[in-house]
Design a protein around this motif. Structure first.
Motif, PDB file in Angstrom:
ATOM      1  N   ARG A  17      -2.665  -1.846   4.412  1.00  0.00           N
ATOM      2  CA  ARG A  17      -1.830  -2.467   3.375  1.00  0.00           C
ATOM      3  C   ARG A  17      -0.913  -1.447   2.695  1.00  0.00           C
ATOM      4  O   ARG A  17       0.078  -1.816   2.049  1.00  0.00           O
ATOM      5  N   HIS A  18      -1.245  -0.162   2.837  1.00  0.00           N
ATOM      6  CA  HIS A  18      -0.416   0.870   2.214  1.00  0.00           C
ATOM      7  C   HIS A  18       0.699   1.369   3.130  1.00  0.00           C
ATOM      8  O   HIS A  18       1.435   2.278   2.765  1.00  0.00           O
ATOM      9  N   LYS A  19       0.835   0.793   4.319  1.00  0.00           N
ATOM     10  CA  LYS A  19       1.921   1.217   5.226  1.00  0.00           C
ATOM     11  C   LYS A  19       3.224   0.520   4.827  1.00  0.00           C
ATOM     12  O   LYS A  19       3.194  -0.601   4.304  1.00  0.00           O
ATOM     13  N   THR A  20       4.360   1.160   5.127  1.00  0.00           N
ATOM     14  CA  THR A  20       5.657   0.583   4.726  1.00  0.00           C
ATOM     15  C   THR A  20       5.908  -0.771   5.399  1.00  0.00           C
ATOM     16  O   THR A  20       6.323  -1.726   4.751  1.00  0.00           O
ATOM     17  N   ALA A  21       5.645  -0.829   6.706  1.00  0.00           N
ATOM     18  CA  ALA A  21       5.803  -2.119   7.403  1.00  0.00           C
ATOM     19  C   ALA A  21       4.419  -2.628   7.793  1.00  0.00           C
ATOM     20  O   ALA A  21       3.537  -1.827   8.137  1.00  0.00           O
TER      21      ALA A  21
END
Ligand code: FAD
Ligand code: NAI
Length: 510
Positions: free
Chosen positions: A105-109
Motif C-alpha cells: 500500500r506504500h508503493k506509488t502505483a
C-alpha cells in the motif's frame, strides 16, 4: 557547569529528535498517500514469494513502470532471524510478521497481490499455475496467470536427506506454524513428563530435547531453549530441574562451520557451561517416534551406532529446493545439472531462460543462503528493473525524435533534433552498462543463549572483526531491531523483550 548544561541539552535534544522520528514513522505507517492504479497495459512483472528477496525488491522497485503482481501463500513478510525466539515465547510471533498489504500500500502505483502457491511455471508459454491452499476456498481455487517478466523468490524447504522417520516425527523451524508447534510441544512434553505415576525412564525421555544440525538455526534454537529452562521452567516446574536436558547433534567435527575458529570454540564452551550437550561427529541415520539412531565417529576413526531417546526433536540440517523449483528445473535443459536450486548467471537470470530471474534461497549461487544475500539480490533486481524501464523510455524517445527528424525539412531543426538524439543516446549507453550482481558480506551474527551472541564482522577492504559475549548480544539486539522494516514491528519486538524481563515467559500450553 556550562559543559554539563550543554550535555543535558544535547541529550534532551537527541531524545526529542528520536521521539519525533518515531512519531513520524508511526504516522507514515498509518497514513499511506493515494496510489496510482495498477496499469495492466504495461509489461506484467510477476514476483513469487514474500520473503527477504522478493520484499527487498518490492521496496525499491518503481511500480509505476510495470504491472506488478505478487504471489505468495503467506500474506506477510517474516523476519526469520527472530524466529528461534518465538519457539519459547521470548518474542510473540505477530511481532515479527509484517503484513504484505501494508508494504504494498506504500508503493506509488498499486500492486496486485494473490495469496496463493505457484505450483507450476511454464517457461516457454510464460504462464504460471496458481492454487489457493488456504482453508477457505471460493469457487475458483486454481487458475493461471501469464507473465512478461518473472522473479522467483520462493525460498527453500527443509532438507531431511530422505532419512527415515524424520518427516513424520521431527519439528522443523522455518515458518511461523513451525515455531508455534515447537512451543506447544515443549510444554506438552513437560506436562506429560510430570503426569502421575510416569516412570523415571519415560520422564527422562520426555524431557530430552534434541536438536539435529549444528548450523546457526540449530545453535540459536538450542540457546533459546536452554534460556527458557534456566530463566522460567526451572522456577515454575521445579520438579523437572534434574531431568530437563538439551542436546545438539552435528555430523561434522564442530558446530557453526561458517564462523571463525575462535567463535566456534567460544560457542562450544558457552554451551558446555550452560549444560547443553554437544554431540559432534554424530550423524543421525534413522528416527522413530521416541528414539534417534545416530552413527558416531570415534577418535580412532571407528564408528559406533548409538540410540538417543527423545521427547522433542527439532531438525535443522539446512535447505532443499521447493517442488515448484524442482519441477521447473526438469523443464529447462540448461538446468540438468542443478541440484541445490536454480542456476543463475551473474545478472541473476535463470540459465536457459529469458526474462526469468531467481533470487534468495531458491537460487544456487556461490553465496550462503542467507537473508543478507537475498536482500542484496532483491535490491540489485530493483535497480535492474528501474534501469530497464528507463532504457525503454529512452529508446522510445529516440525513435520518436528520429521520426521527427525525418519529417522536418528545416536544416536547423534537423540539427537540433540530432543533438538531442545524441544526448539521449549517451544516457542510454550509460544506463545499459549494468554491472553484474556483486555481494558485499557485512558479517554474521548469531545468538547462542545466556544473553551472549557471536559476531564475525567484515568492514572496509575485507577486514575482519570477531566479537562475542554480552556486549555483542546488545549489538545483536540493536542490529536486529533496526533491521525490522516497520516502526510497529520494532516497537513490538522491544516490548516483547521488556515483557519477558518483567514477567518471564508464558508457560501455558496452547
Ligand atoms: P524466504 O524468506 O524463505 O521467502 C520465501 C517466500 O516464498 C515466502 O513468502 C513463501 O511463503 C513463498 N513461497 C513459498 N513457496 C511458494 C510458491 N510455490 N509460490 C509462491 N510463493 C511461495 N539469514 C541471515 O542472513 N541472518 C539470520 O540471522 C538468519 N536467521 C535465520 C533464522 C531461521 C530460523 C531461519 C529458518 C533462517 C534464517 N536465515 C538468516 C536465513 C534466511 O531466513 C533466508 O536465507 C532467507 O529467508 C531467504 O530469503 P528468500 O526470499 O529466498 O526466501
Ligand atoms: P546449515 O546448512 O547451516 O547447517 C546444517 C547442519 O546440519 C550442518 O552443519 C550439517 O553438517 C548438519 N547435518 C546435516 N545432516 C545431518 C545429520 N544427518 N545428522 C547430524 N547433523 C547433520 O543449516 P541451517 O542452520 O538451517 O541454516 C540454513 C541457512 O540459513 C544457512 O545459510 C545459514 O547461514 C542461514 N542462517 C543464518 C543464521 C544467522 O546468520 N544467524 C541463523 C539461521 C540460519
Amino acid at each position: 557547569a556550562s559543559v554539563g548544561k550543554f550535555f543535558w541539552r544535547l541529550t534532551y535534544g537527541s531524545a526529542l529528535i528520536g521521539l519525533g522520528y518515531l512519531a513520524y514513522g508511526i504516522y507514515e505507517d498509518r497514513h499511506p498517500v493515494d496510489q496510482h492504479p495498477a496499469d495492466p497495459s504495461k509489461k506484467t512483472l510477476v514476483i513469487l514469494g514474500s520473503g527477504w528477496g522478493s520484499v527487498s525488491l518490492l521496496k525499491k522497485i518503481d511500480t509505476e513502470n510495470y504491472n506488478v503482481v505478487v504471489i505468495s501463500p503467506r500474506n506477510f513478510f517474516l523476519f526469520t532471524p527472530l524466529l528461534p525466539a518465538c519457539t519459547t515465547g521470548t518474542i510473540e510471533h505477530r511481532s515479527i510478521m509484517e503484513p504484505l498489504r501494508n508494504i504494498l500500500r506504500h508503493k506509488t502505483a498499486a500492486v496486485t497481490f494473490y495469496e496463493a502457491e505457484c505450483t507450476q511455471i511454464d517457461p516457454v508459454n510464460r504462464v504460471l499455475t496458481l492454487r489457493d491452499n488456504s482453508e477457505i476456498k471460493g469457487d475458483i481455487a486454481e487458475t493461471s496467470l501469464p507473465f512478461d517478466y518473472l522473479v522467483i523468490g520462493v525460498g527453500a524447504q527443509n532438507t531431511t536427506f530422505g532419512i527415515p522417520g524424520v518427516q513424520e516425527n521431527a519439528c522443523f523451524l522455518k515458518e511461523i506454524p513451525d515455531a508455534q508447534k515447537i512451543r506447544t510441544r515443549i510444554m506438552d512434553c513437560i506436562e506429560t513428563a510430570t503426569f502421575k505415576d510416569q516412570t523415571e525412564e519415560e520422564r527422562k525421555r520426555l524431557l530430552h530435547m534434541v536438536v539435529v544440525g549444528g548450523g546457526p538455526t540449530g545453535v540459536e534454537f538450542a540457546g533459546e531453549l536452554q534460556d527458557f529452562f534456566e530463566e522460567d521452567l526451572r522456577k515454575w516446574v521445579p520438579e523437572i530441574s534434574d531431568d530437563f536436558h538439551v542436546s545438539l547433534v552435528e555430523a561434522l567435527p564442530n558446530v557453526l562451520p561458517m564462523f571463525s575458529k575462535q567463535l566456534i570454540n567460544y560457542t562450544e564452551k558457552t554451551f558446555k557451561d550452560e549444560k547443553i550437550n554437544i554431540h559432534t561427529k554424530t550423524m543421525v541415520k534413522k528416527v522413530t517416534e521416541k528414539t534417534i539412531f545416530a552413527e558416531v565417529t570415534k577418535a580412532d576413526g571407528t564408528k559406533e551406532m548409538i540410540e538417543m531417546p527423545y521427547g522433542l526433536l527439532v531438525w535443522a540440517t539446512g535447505n532443499a529446493p521447493r517442488s515448484v523449483v524442482r519441477d521447473l528445473m526438469t523443464k529447462i535443459p540448461a538446468q540438468a545439472k542443478a541440484r541445490r536450486g536454480l542456476e543463475v548467471n551473474d545478472y541473476l537470470v535463470v540459465n536457459g531462460t529469458e526474462g526469468i530471474w531467481a533470487l534468495g534461497d531458491c537460487a544456487a549461487t556461490k553465496y550462503a543462503p542467507t537473508a543478507q544475500v537475498a536482500t542484496q539480490q532483491g535490491q540489485y533486481l530493483a535497480r535492474l528493473f528501474n534501469t530497464m524501464a528507463k532504457t525503454q523510455a529512452l529508446e522510445e524517445d529516440i525513435a520518436h525524435l528520429e521520426e521527427l527528424g525525418h519529417a522536418t525539412a528545416s536544416i536547423d531543426d534537423k540539427k537540433a533534433i540530432a543533438t538531442e538524439i545524441e544526448a539521449k543516446a549517451k544516457t542510454l549507453r550509460r544506463s545499459k552498462r549494468l554491472m553484474p550482481f556483486q555481494y558485499t558480506h557485512q558479517g554474521s551474527l548469531a545468538y547462542i543463549g545466556s544473553d551472549k551472541a557471536i559476531a564475525d564482522l567484515t568492514f572496509g577492504d575485507g577486514n575482519n572483526l570477531t566479537s562475542s559475549g554480552q556486549l555483542t548480544y546488545l549489538f545483536w539486539r540493536s542490529a536486529y531491531v533496526s533491521m525490522c522494516f516497520s516502526t510497529r514491528n520494532k516497537l513490538l519486538v522491544i516490548m516483547d523483550w521488556l515483557k519477558v524481563k518483567m514477567f518471564g515467559r508464558d508457560v501455558s500450553r496452547e
